[in-house]
Design an enzyme around this catalytic site. Structure first.
Site, PDB file in Angstrom:
ATOM      1  N   SER A 112      74.379   0.322  15.475  1.00 36.81           N
ATOM      2  CA  SER A 112      74.185  -0.843  15.500  1.00 36.81           C
ATOM      3  C   SER A 112      74.170  -1.481  13.429  1.00 36.81           C
ATOM      4  O   SER A 112      74.217  -2.141  13.085  1.00 36.81           O
ATOM      5  CB  SER A 112      72.451  -0.641  15.427  1.00 36.81           C
ATOM      6  OG  SER A 112      71.957   0.863  14.715  1.00 36.81           O
ATOM      7  N   LYS A 158      76.030  10.656  19.999  1.00 38.98           N
ATOM      8  CA  LYS A 158      75.264   9.720  21.380  1.00 38.98           C
ATOM      9  C   LYS A 158      76.148   8.821  22.163  1.00 38.98           C
ATOM     10  O   LYS A 158      76.664   8.444  21.266  1.00 38.98           O
ATOM     11  CB  LYS A 158      74.113   9.151  20.454  1.00 38.98           C
ATOM     12  CG  LYS A 158      73.229   8.118  21.483  1.00 38.98           C
ATOM     13  CD  LYS A 158      71.723   7.737  20.939  1.00 38.98           C
ATOM     14  CE  LYS A 158      72.544   6.234  20.109  1.00 38.98           C
ATOM     15  NZ  LYS A 158      73.288   4.943  20.840  1.00 38.98           N
ATOM     16  N   GLU A 186      76.503   5.882  25.406  1.00 40.21           N
ATOM     17  CA  GLU A 186      75.620   4.878  26.278  1.00 40.21           C
ATOM     18  C   GLU A 186      76.004   5.876  27.677  1.00 40.21           C
ATOM     19  O   GLU A 186      76.617   5.298  28.270  1.00 40.21           O
ATOM     20  CB  GLU A 186      75.784   3.988  26.023  1.00 40.21           C
ATOM     21  CG  GLU A 186      75.228   3.522  24.616  1.00 40.21           C
ATOM     22  CD  GLU A 186      75.832   1.848  24.263  1.00 40.21           C
ATOM     23  OE1 GLU A 186      75.433   1.532  25.047  1.00 40.21           O
ATOM     24  OE2 GLU A 186      75.058   1.673  23.020  1.00 40.21           O
ATOM     25  N   GLU A 191      66.276   2.299  26.094  1.00 39.74           N
ATOM     26  CA  GLU A 191      65.710   1.312  25.542  1.00 39.74           C
ATOM     27  C   GLU A 191      65.417   0.450  26.273  1.00 39.74           C
ATOM     28  O   GLU A 191      66.358   0.230  27.309  1.00 39.74           O
ATOM     29  CB  GLU A 191      66.893   0.717  24.571  1.00 39.74           C
ATOM     30  CG  GLU A 191      67.167  -0.426  24.089  1.00 39.74           C
ATOM     31  CD  GLU A 191      67.734  -0.461  23.134  1.00 39.74           C
ATOM     32  OE1 GLU A 191      69.097   0.214  22.588  1.00 39.74           O
ATOM     33  OE2 GLU A 191      68.565  -1.343  22.163  1.00 39.74           O
TER      34      GLU A 191
END
Ligand code: KIV
Length: 280
Positions: free
Chosen positions: A45, A113, A115, A182
């Site tokens: 982000s 991390k 996704e 999320e």
């Protein structure tokens, strides 16, 4: 006390909630660390918050290493997770392993991390087998924004909810020690959290998760143009900074800043000699 994989997993067993915030720089990391936050996510982000991109797709390994290393230098006790950027792990298990290794070696972070669920099971397994702790990330995964057709809540139909649950199970089975959920409905996130042994960290996923993560600029009220439903402002940081910048501008303009107390002294005799030598 230093937060570790074991201590974070232990928190779920004891029913204690895990706090996580994103962070991208040294100074903010020091404040977050001193506040006792359990974990920092150096999220991709940063593409939005630090670099001004509309999404996270342009973020590079170099961006993640640059910001990740700065954050690690600011942390003593906080557990630091570094995001794997778009196309650093989707391409092959080999790429995933090499890039996860680079992120850990070149930042000093504690975990990576990535996704995805079933689609990245082999990548998660290979990275954890190499001794690198992995956090999974399922539900609304921003790197798939084009496939989703926008940043939308995921898992609302039976089929989609079951897919997310099975992805969570896959991520756990592959060896991840925690998983971010999320933008999924709160009841679904609670259902998943009750069935996993690893902690779930929610963002827009309700109170039933084992922990929560927010983008720090969102929760500190730095961005007010658009406030997602799941964000709470714990401070009006944007207003505080804006007032400070205006006051600085005013005082510089008026000559009120810097004052004597912000200036350095020199021996009067030296100045007298200098004035004598260079008369105007
Ligand atoms: O990059 C990020 O900040 C994230 C959080 C939103 C979980 O992945």
């Amino acid at each position: 006390m230093k937060n570790t994989v074991a201590s974070l997993m232990g928190m779920k067993e004891k029913g204690e909630k895990i706090s996580m915030l994103t962070c991208y720089d040294y100074s903010t990391a020091k404040i977050i660390d001193a506040a006792g936050i359990n974990s920092i996510l150096v999220g991709d982000s940063l593409g939005n918050t630090m670099l001004g991109y509309p999404d996270t797709l342009s973020v590079t390994m170099e961006d993640m290493i640059h910001h990740g290393a700065a954050v690690v230098r600011g942390c003593t006790n906080t557990f630091v997770v570094i995001d794997m950027p778009f196309m650093s792990y989707q391409t092959s298990v080999y790429d995933a392993l090499v890039n996860a290794g680079r992120l850990i070696k070149e930042t000093g972070g504690n975990a990576v991390k990535l996704e995805g669920g079933a689609a990245v099971k082999e990548q998660i397994k290979a990275i954890t087998d190499a001794g690198i702790p992995v956090v999974g990330h399922i539900g609304m995964t921003p790197q798939s924004v084009n496939a989703f057709g926008g940043f939308k809540v995921q898992g609302k139909s039976l089929r989609a909810a079951e897919r997310i649950f099975l992805d969570a199970m896959d991520v756990q089975e592959a060896g991840a020690f925690a998983v971010v959920l999320e933008c999924v409905p709160a009841d679904l996130a609670a259902f998943i959290s009750e069935r996993l042994t690893i902690p779930t960290i929610g963002i827009g996923a309700g109170a039933g998760c084992d922990g929560q993560v927010l983008v720090w600029q969102d929760m500190a009220g730095l961005f007010t143009d658009y406030v997602p439903k799941f964000v709470k402002h714990f401070a009006e940081g944007g207003r505080v900074l804006s007032e400070a910048f205006s006051a600085y501008h005013r005082e510089v303009g008026e000559g009120a800043f810097p004052g004597k107390e912000h200036s350095f002294k020199i021996d009067e005799g030296i100045m007298a000699e200098l004035r004598e030598k260079y008369r105007v």
